[in-house]
Design an enzyme around this catalytic site. Structure first.
Site, PDB file in Angstrom:
ATOM      1  N   LYS A 134       0.836  -1.199   0.000  1.00 27.58           N
ATOM      2  CA  LYS A 134       0.000   0.000   0.000  1.00 27.58           C
ATOM      3  C   LYS A 134       0.875   1.253   0.000  1.00 27.58           C
ATOM      4  O   LYS A 134       0.590   2.224  -0.694  1.00 27.58           O
ATOM      5  CB  LYS A 134      -0.940  -0.014   1.213  1.00 27.58           C
ATOM      6  N   GLN A 176      -4.869  -1.617   9.829  1.00 29.40           N
ATOM      7  CA  GLN A 176      -4.768  -2.939   9.202  1.00 29.40           C
ATOM      8  C   GLN A 176      -5.368  -4.014  10.112  1.00 29.40           C
ATOM      9  O   GLN A 176      -5.071  -4.056  11.310  1.00 29.40           O
ATOM     10  CB  GLN A 176      -3.282  -3.244   8.913  1.00 29.40           C
ATOM     11  N   ASP A 205     -11.033   2.682   4.538  1.00 32.05           N
ATOM     12  CA  ASP A 205     -11.407   1.264   4.427  1.00 32.05           C
ATOM     13  C   ASP A 205     -12.926   1.084   4.480  1.00 32.05           C
ATOM     14  O   ASP A 205     -13.424  -0.033   4.320  1.00 32.05           O
ATOM     15  CB  ASP A 205     -10.770   0.452   5.565  1.00 32.05           C
TER      16      ASP A 205
END
Ligand code: NAP
Length: 284
Positions: A49, A93, A116
């Site tokens: 990422k 994450q 997200d």
């Protein structure tokens, strides 16, 4: 029939180049990632990422905390990133270590920075059909289906997996595109009966080889989200023999994976537009 392979890597490269142009137009964009612990797969995802962000000119901030971090320490870091005006997007994450309540952490992220799409506000907007920030993998799936002109309206779509990150949001997006959607999970009885009805089959489970050719309708479009690491490399949930039955199939690797990263960068740009008032974020 031999399926057309849906080339996620090529489409993702085009999206990244569009994102790069948007970043150049918008000015500095900051994306913060938070990694708790040292899960090797998560480390790889974070590294990818960051590399992708830097390539399009997004400034990526890499915040790491030890595996034994307490909930209050992680909440403090999220609070700090919420307050930091130079940060447009925040990504925590997952999976998180067991002492941390994932849902509570997601609720703490400022919804406008929630790249997200896991904050209940953004998840709720999707549920209501007014999408704001949507998880990147489902966006990637829909963008691939669109690129290959796969018809959705009036079609039977079947989704295997019901996680908040993939299965549920992909089902919501398919529903919004007027497909008739069936969601399957670990308790579904007679999975093959469901999958055989699918014109569009999205598989997001994490069991390699779960979907075999005898479970797929002739001419279906099959999107394989699953990733399992084996000694031979990455494999998906769909057996390669499905290529003889399906009309369209995504490869693993090179299908949904690169699309996820490209759509995450797209979400960072979207968050930056919201924060600069170029797009209206529905606060009230
Ligand atoms: P997850 O949270 O573990 O969810 C897996 C889902 O599969 C659950 O809903 C589970 O049902 C369901 N399931 C388990 N066994 C099943 C079976 N035999 N038949 C039907 N459904 C079954 O996983 P996730 O985060 O959604 O990820 C799924 C896969 O996609 C993983 O391999 C992950 O690595 C991969 N992934 C790939 C990308 C990408 O960019 N390509 C991004 C994210 C995830 P229950 O709810 O009943 O337990």
């Amino acid at each position: 029939m031999t399926a057309t392979m849906m080339d996620g890597a090529a489409l993702a490269a085009r999206i990244r180049s569009d994102v790069k142009a948007e970043v150049a137009e918008l000015g500095e964009i900051g994306l913060a990632t938070v990694l708790v612990g040292d899960d090797p797969a998560s480390e790889i995802y974070i590294r990818r990422k960051h590399k992708a962000a830097e390539e399009v000119g997004i400034r990526a901030l890499d915040r790491r905390l030890p595996a034994e971090t307490s909930e209050s320490e992680l909440l403090e870091l999220v609070g700090e990133l919420n307050e930091d005006d130079s940060i447009d997007g925040i990504l925590v994450q997952t999976p998180l270590p067991p002492q941390l309540d994932e849902a509570r952490i997601m609720r703490t992220i400022d919804p406008v920075k929630d790249v997200d799409g896991l904050h209940p506000f953004n998840a709720g907007q999707l549920y209501l059909g007014h999408q704001t920030l949507v998880p990147a993998t489902p966006l990637g799936v829909m963008t691939l289906l669109d690129e290959y002109r796969i018809p959705l309206a009036g079609q039977q779509a079947v989704v295997l997996g019901r996680s908040p990150l993939v299965g549920k949001p992909v089902a919501m997006l398919l529903l919004q595109a007027n497909a008739t959607v069936t969601m399957c999970h670990s308790r579904t009885a007679d999975l093959a009966r469901q999958t055989l009805a699918a014109d569009v089959l999205v598989v997001a489970v994490g069991h390699s080889g779960l979907v075999t050719a005898d479970m797929v309708k002739q001419g279906a479009a099959v999107v394989d989200v699953g990733i399992t690491r084996t000694e031979a490399g990455l494999v998906g949930d769909v057996d390669p023999g499905v290529a003889e039955i399906a009309a369209f199939l995504t490869p693993v690797p090179g299908g949904v994976g690169p699309m996820t990263i490209a759509c995450l960068l797209g979400n960072a740009v979207r968050a930056a537009r919201y924060r600069r008032g170029a797009l209206a974020f529905p606060r009230v």
